[in-house]
Design a protein around this motif. Structure first.
Motif, mmCIF file in Angstrom:
data_model
loop_
_atom_site.group_PDB
_atom_site.id
_atom_site.type_symbol
_atom_site.label_atom_id
_atom_site.label_comp_id
_atom_site.label_asym_id
_atom_site.label_seq_id
_atom_site.Cartn_x
_atom_site.Cartn_y
_atom_site.Cartn_z
ATOM 1 N N PHE A 1 0.833 -1.200 0.000
ATOM 2 C CA PHE A 1 0.000 0.000 0.000
ATOM 3 C C PHE A 1 0.873 1.257 0.000
ATOM 4 C CE2 PHE A 1 -2.787 3.047 2.452
ATOM 5 C CZ PHE A 1 -3.674 3.284 1.413
ATOM 6 N N GLY A 2 1.832 1.305 0.911
ATOM 7 C CA GLY A 2 2.722 2.451 0.975
ATOM 8 C C GLY A 2 3.587 2.569 -0.262
ATOM 9 N N LEU A 3 4.045 1.438 -0.780
ATOM 10 C CA LEU A 3 4.880 1.455 -1.986
ATOM 11 C C LEU A 3 4.106 2.024 -3.166
ATOM 12 C CD1 LEU A 3 7.491 0.720 -3.479
ATOM 13 C CD2 LEU A 3 6.549 -1.587 -3.828
ATOM 14 N N ALA A 4 2.837 1.644 -3.292
ATOM 15 C CA ALA A 4 2.021 2.156 -4.396
ATOM 16 C C ALA A 4 1.836 3.665 -4.285
ATOM 17 C CB ALA A 4 0.662 1.455 -4.409
ATOM 18 N N ILE A 5 1.547 4.158 -3.081
ATOM 19 C CA ILE A 5 1.341 5.596 -2.895
ATOM 20 C C ILE A 5 2.622 6.362 -3.221
ATOM 21 C CG2 ILE A 5 0.746 7.408 -1.250
ATOM 22 C CD1 ILE A 5 -1.572 5.500 -1.960
ATOM 23 N N ARG A 6 3.749 5.893 -2.700
ATOM 24 C CA ARG A 6 5.020 6.592 -2.932
ATOM 25 C C ARG A 6 5.440 6.550 -4.393
ATOM 26 N NH1 ARG A 6 6.256 3.495 1.522
ATOM 27 N NH2 ARG A 6 7.656 2.159 0.321
ATOM 28 N N SER A 7 5.081 5.483 -5.112
ATOM 29 C CA SER A 7 5.516 5.301 -6.499
ATOM 30 C C SER A 7 4.576 5.952 -7.504
ATOM 31 C CB SER A 7 5.638 3.801 -6.821
ATOM 32 O OG SER A 7 6.535 3.163 -5.931
ATOM 33 N N ALA A 8 3.447 6.481 -7.028
ATOM 34 C CA ALA A 8 2.472 7.095 -7.940
ATOM 35 C C ALA A 8 3.088 8.308 -8.640
ATOM 36 C CB ALA A 8 1.232 7.512 -7.161
ATOM 37 N N PRO A 9 2.679 8.585 -9.875
ATOM 38 C CA PRO A 9 3.279 9.699 -10.619
ATOM 39 C C PRO A 9 2.928 11.068 -10.053
ATOM 40 C CG PRO A 9 1.457 8.733 -11.850
ATOM 41 C CD PRO A 9 1.733 7.818 -10.704
ATOM 42 N N ASN A 10 1.775 11.195 -9.405
ATOM 43 C CA ASN A 10 1.362 12.480 -8.833
ATOM 44 C C ASN A 10 0.374 12.224 -7.701
ATOM 45 O OD1 ASN A 10 -1.247 12.070 -10.092
ATOM 46 N ND2 ASN A 10 -0.282 12.739 -12.000
ATOM 47 N N ASP B 1 7.783 5.770 -9.630
ATOM 48 C CA ASP B 1 8.483 4.642 -10.251
ATOM 49 C C ASP B 1 7.439 3.703 -10.845
ATOM 50 O OD1 ASP B 1 9.714 2.045 -10.647
ATOM 51 O OD2 ASP B 1 11.379 2.748 -9.423
ATOM 52 N N PRO B 2 7.287 3.678 -12.180
ATOM 53 C CA PRO B 2 6.252 2.847 -12.816
ATOM 54 C C PRO B 2 6.381 1.363 -12.496
ATOM 55 C CG PRO B 2 7.151 4.429 -14.370
ATOM 56 C CD PRO B 2 8.028 4.484 -13.160
ATOM 57 N N THR B 3 7.615 0.858 -12.413
ATOM 58 C CA THR B 3 7.807 -0.570 -12.130
ATOM 59 C C THR B 3 7.348 -0.911 -10.722
ATOM 60 O OG1 THR B 3 9.689 -0.678 -13.648
ATOM 61 C CG2 THR B 3 9.491 -2.442 -12.015
ATOM 62 N N ASN B 4 7.776 -0.120 -9.752
ATOM 63 C CA ASN B 4 7.345 -0.345 -8.372
ATOM 64 C C ASN B 4 5.838 -0.198 -8.230
ATOM 65 O OD1 ASN B 4 9.900 -0.862 -7.441
ATOM 66 N ND2 ASN B 4 10.257 1.202 -6.648
ATOM 67 N N LEU B 5 5.281 0.790 -8.941
ATOM 68 C CA LEU B 5 3.830 1.007 -8.874
ATOM 69 C C LEU B 5 3.077 -0.205 -9.403
ATOM 70 C CD1 LEU B 5 1.412 2.853 -8.357
ATOM 71 C CD2 LEU B 5 1.729 3.790 -10.657
ATOM 72 N N SER B 6 3.502 -0.744 -10.532
ATOM 73 C CA SER B 6 2.846 -1.913 -11.116
ATOM 74 C C SER B 6 2.943 -3.118 -10.190
ATOM 75 C CB SER B 6 3.478 -2.233 -12.475
ATOM 76 O OG SER B 6 2.912 -3.401 -13.025
ATOM 77 N N ALA C 1 -2.728 13.138 -7.416
ATOM 78 C CA ALA C 1 -4.065 12.738 -7.865
ATOM 79 C C ALA C 1 -4.155 11.220 -7.943
ATOM 80 C CB ALA C 1 -4.368 13.363 -9.223
ATOM 81 N N THR C 2 -3.128 10.591 -8.516
ATOM 82 C CA THR C 2 -3.099 9.130 -8.594
ATOM 83 C C THR C 2 -3.004 8.518 -7.211
ATOM 84 O OG1 THR C 2 -2.002 9.264 -10.743
ATOM 85 C CG2 THR C 2 -1.898 7.150 -9.595
ATOM 86 N N ALA C 3 -2.208 9.129 -6.337
ATOM 87 C CA ALA C 3 -2.071 8.622 -4.969
ATOM 88 C C ALA C 3 -3.418 8.613 -4.255
ATOM 89 C CB ALA C 3 -1.059 9.468 -4.195
ATOM 90 N N LEU C 4 -4.210 9.657 -4.442
ATOM 91 C CA LEU C 4 -5.538 9.701 -3.811
ATOM 92 C C LEU C 4 -6.454 8.620 -4.364
ATOM 93 C CD1 LEU C 4 -6.275 13.539 -3.602
ATOM 94 C CD2 LEU C 4 -5.438 12.029 -1.807
ATOM 95 N N ASN C 5 -6.366 8.371 -5.661
ATOM 96 C CA ASN C 5 -7.170 7.303 -6.258
ATOM 97 C C ASN C 5 -6.790 5.945 -5.669
ATOM 98 O OD1 ASN C 5 -8.610 9.035 -7.926
ATOM 99 N ND2 ASN C 5 -7.165 8.832 -9.623
ATOM 100 N N LEU C 6 -5.505 5.756 -5.411
ATOM 101 C CA LEU C 6 -5.046 4.503 -4.824
ATOM 102 C C LEU C 6 -5.535 4.371 -3.376
ATOM 103 C CD1 LEU C 6 -1.403 4.490 -6.240
ATOM 104 C CD2 LEU C 6 -3.247 2.914 -6.877
ATOM 105 N N MET C 7 -5.519 5.461 -2.634
ATOM 106 C CA MET C 7 -6.065 5.429 -1.277
ATOM 107 C C MET C 7 -7.548 5.058 -1.306
ATOM 108 S SD MET C 7 -4.397 8.772 0.580
ATOM 109 C CE MET C 7 -2.624 9.076 0.574
ATOM 110 N N ASP C 8 -8.258 5.640 -2.258
ATOM 111 C CA ASP C 8 -9.687 5.374 -2.421
ATOM 112 C C ASP C 8 -9.933 3.886 -2.681
ATOM 113 O OD1 ASP C 8 -12.445 5.751 -2.920
ATOM 114 O OD2 ASP C 8 -12.065 6.066 -5.037
#
Length: 340
Positions: A87-96, A214-219, A98-105
């Motif tokens: 969860f934390g890795l996805a938030i930190r790796s998000a491009p911006n 980081d797109p790879t970490n995010l994926s 706005a994307t981080a908030l969508n991931l939290m959602d």
């Protein structure tokens, strides 16, 4: 967003171990903190350990009773980057942001399955509202919302730096005694006695690029989160909820009617629901009793009469008949097999 199950696994078992070990320096204190959680002291190091949301809530209640409501402020590891997993890795790796908030959602429930986040957009801001998915005591809910807020603040600072201070956190309920310390740790504007708990982010911050993008970490992280989400959704089945309810019975047993009542159902609804899932209450009860029996047969010897009482049988003879039906062997042979 689909509603998440009101009862499910608590997926962050590492968090459970962290809390218990930090606030329990002896087996006796740890055992006291584990009361009514469905977990025994001896199980803590089991790599396959699982805990249910109801057990986690019982743990939080026990710790608050023993350590006070501010206990979580003494455990910064609880909201550190390293404690957030995928969860934390996805938030930190998000491009911006706005994307981080969508991931939290979408994925907050994979860390906190007793809660759901709903995102609302306005002309000025994005508002992430945190709602309880089950009845939770106000005192414990405030602890949960405070920890989640600290998690969010840590991740916001990682993705937005000093701009994170421009966000606002709105809390339900009264302002606690620990509010000053909490607000200092959050590092943003905080208000109390609101109608709901929410993170409010100005739209001007949404395009802020994360330095850790980081797109790879995010994926990789999203793949892990989707797998966990699927696991939690499956754990919401009536079969699993019934297993969970029976796992909290320490001595004796409860019948189908009482189990249904604890699940907020009628006996008829429970029976029909389990039949739809290709099982029955009697089958689940047998599995629960077998698990408890095997646990008591390992190690120190206990008499058949004591075992029968522990499992809710009227006498040892009834237990012996069940053991032969379940295992095709007498109790003495099963005991020897489990301890060989």
């Amino acid at each position: 967003m689909n509603r998440r199950p009101t009862e499910s696994l608590f997926p962050s078992i590492g968090v459970v171990r962290l809390i218990v070990r930090n606030f329990g320096k002896s087996p006796e204190r740890i055992t006291k903190k584990l009361e009514n959680t469905g977990i025994q002291f001896e199980e803590l190091d089991n790599p396959d350990l699982v805990m249910w949301v109801s057990g986690f809530l019982a743990l939080l209640h026990n710790i608050a009773e023993m350590e006070g409501d501010e206990w979580f402020l003494e455990l910064p590891l609880l909201w550190s980057d390293g404690a957030q997993g995928d969860f934390g890795l996805a938030i930190r790796s998000a491009p911006n942001f706005a994307t981080a908030l969508n991931l939290m959602d979408e994925f907050t429930h994979t860390r906190w399955p007793m809660a759901v986040v709903r995102k609302h957009s306005t002309a000025q801001s994005q508002r992430l509202v945190l709602q309880s998915m089950m009845h939770i005591d106000e005192r414990i809910w405030q602890t949960i919302t405070s920890i989640i807020a600290l998690n969010s603040a840590t991740m916001a600072r990682a993705t937005m730096g000093h701009l994170a201070s421009k966000t606002t956190l709105e809390f339900e309920g009264r302002r606690p005694r620990s509010a000053g310390r909490l607000e200092a740790l959050l590092g943003t504007k905080v208000t109390w006695r609101n109608s709901e708990t929410a993170l409010v982010v100005p739209n001007s911050l949404l395009s802020q690029v994360s330095p850790l993008s980081d797109p790879t970490n995010l994926s990789t992280a999203i793949h892990g989160l989707r797998g966990r989400s699927a696991l939690l959704a499956g754990a919401g089945s009536l079969t699993v909820r019934t297993h969970q309810c029976l796992s909290l019975v320490i001595e004796g047993r409860i019948d189908g009617r009482e189990t249904a009542g604890r699940l907020g159902l009628s006996l008829r609804t429970l029976e029909r629901g389990l039949a739809d899932e290709k099982t029955s209450f009697s089958q689940i009860l047998d599995q629960s009793l077998k698990s408890r029996l095997e646990a008591r047969l390992k190690g120190e010897r206990i008499s058949g009469e004591a075992l029968a009482h522990h499992l809710g049988y009227q006498d040892a003879t009834s237990l012996y008949r069940s053991v032969r039906r379940w295992y095709g062997m007498p109790l003495s042979e099963l005991r020897a097999k489990l301890n060989s």
